[in-house]
Motif scaffolding. Structure first.
Motif, short mmCIF file in Angstrom:
data_model
loop_
_atom_site.label_atom_id
_atom_site.label_comp_id
_atom_site.label_asym_id
_atom_site.label_seq_id
_atom_site.Cartn_x
_atom_site.Cartn_y
_atom_site.Cartn_z
N GLN A 46 55.96 9.05 6.26
CA GLN A 46 55.55 8.90 4.80
C GLN A 46 55.22 7.40 4.61
OE1 GLN A 46 59.57 9.14 3.12
NE2 GLN A 46 60.16 10.79 4.26
N GLY A 47 54.83 6.89 5.56
CA GLY A 47 54.89 5.25 5.50
C GLY A 47 53.38 4.84 5.09
N ALA A 48 53.34 3.91 4.84
CA ALA A 48 52.03 3.37 4.10
C ALA A 48 51.78 3.91 2.82
CB ALA A 48 50.51 2.94 5.12
N LYS A 49 52.77 4.27 2.00
CA LYS A 49 52.22 5.17 0.14
C LYS A 49 51.96 6.62 1.17
CE LYS A 49 51.71 0.68 -2.05
NZ LYS A 49 50.98 0.03 -3.09
N GLY A 50 52.15 6.44 2.55
CA GLY A 50 51.50 8.55 2.76
C GLY A 50 50.26 8.77 3.92
N ALA A 51 49.54 7.52 4.24
CA ALA A 51 49.33 7.16 4.87
C ALA A 51 49.59 7.94 6.37
CB ALA A 51 48.38 6.67 4.53
N HIS A 53 52.15 5.68 9.73
CA HIS A 53 52.72 4.76 10.16
C HIS A 53 53.34 5.36 11.37
CE1 HIS A 53 53.58 0.66 11.51
NE2 HIS A 53 54.89 1.29 11.90
N GLY A 77 53.08 -7.49 4.36
CA GLY A 77 52.15 -6.32 3.43
C GLY A 77 51.21 -6.04 2.60
N ARG A 109 66.06 4.73 2.24
CA ARG A 109 65.22 6.05 2.44
C ARG A 109 66.22 7.26 2.86
NH1 ARG A 109 59.36 4.83 5.42
NH2 ARG A 109 59.35 7.08 4.42
N ARG A 176 43.60 7.43 9.16
CA ARG A 176 44.54 7.60 8.17
C ARG A 176 45.70 7.97 9.72
NH1 ARG A 176 46.12 8.86 2.99
NH2 ARG A 176 44.49 7.80 2.03
N ASN A 178 48.12 9.37 9.79
CA ASN A 178 48.85 11.03 10.18
C ASN A 178 48.16 11.52 10.44
OD1 ASN A 178 51.86 10.44 8.49
ND2 ASN A 178 51.30 11.11 6.88
#
Length: 204
Positions: A46-51, A53, A77, A109, A176, A178
């Motif tokens: 879920q990190g980096a707005k879905g990209a 981490h 940030g 979270r 990314r 992910n």
């Protein structure tokens, strides 16, 4: 004769890496306790707005009970952090259980901060070289595509074991996290175990 010796040496090195990294040899907990070198990515999907981490972890090849681990969390940030400023890099050391107690859920979270990890074994490793590279990565800023949590982890892994070439550890620039964790390590890299579900230890 030199050419033949070189080819034989290269074949032996590849065989050691591939056989040591086979996911069919041992269950995850047993592999984590086995002797020798070992590196792991931990993923926060879920990190980096879905990209995504990633954090990294490295085992001491001389002491299977000792690990070092860390991450770069982009403290400011922003899309970029200048060298010398705080980029959110941190490192800790201890046992595998201490690692699992350290990489905890973020209180804000609903899911665990890290949800999976995957590893590769190596014939050995240089822990001091990995620590030096961590310090260099800590001090060289941050850039969202080419100097981030993933590329810094790759640099640390390669310093630990130069045998982790591009064939085993492809470059991560512009990738990314992910996609790298799920697709690149599965389809374009040699020797990585399939992802293990990550469950942190909750210490009171």
């Amino acid at each position: 004769m030199r050419v033949r010796s070189s080819r034989i040496g290269s074949s032996l090195l590849a065989a050691v890496l591939l056989s040591a990294a086979s996911p069919a040899l041992l269950p995850a907990e047993q592999a984590d306790a086995a002797p020798g070198g070992r590196v792991c990515f931990f993923r926060d999907a879920q990190g980096a707005k879905g990209a995504g981490h990633v954090a990294w972890a490295i085992r001491d090849p001389r002491n299977s009970q000792r690990w070092i681990w860390g991450s770069t969390d982009n403290a400011e940030g922003d899309l970029a952090t200048l060298p010398g400023r705080n980029n959110g890099s941190w490192m800790r050391s201890g046992s595998w259980d201490a690692l699992r107690a350290s990489l905890k859920p973020d209180p804000g979270r609903t899911k665990f901060l890290y949800d999976a990890y995957r590893c590769i074994n190596t014939a050995g490793g240089n822990l001091a070289a990995a620590e030096r590279t961590f310090r260099a990565m800590r001090d060289n800023g941050y850039q969202i595509a080419y100097n981030n949590c993933l590329t810094k982890a790759i640099s640390i892994f390669r310093a630990y074991s130069p045998a982790l070439s591009k064939a085993h550890l492809p470059n991560g620039g512009a990738a990314r996290p992910n996609s790298y964790f799920g697709t690149t390590l599965t389809k374009h890299a040699r020797g990585w175990e399939m992802p293990h579900t990550y469950t942190p230890i909750h210490k009171k």
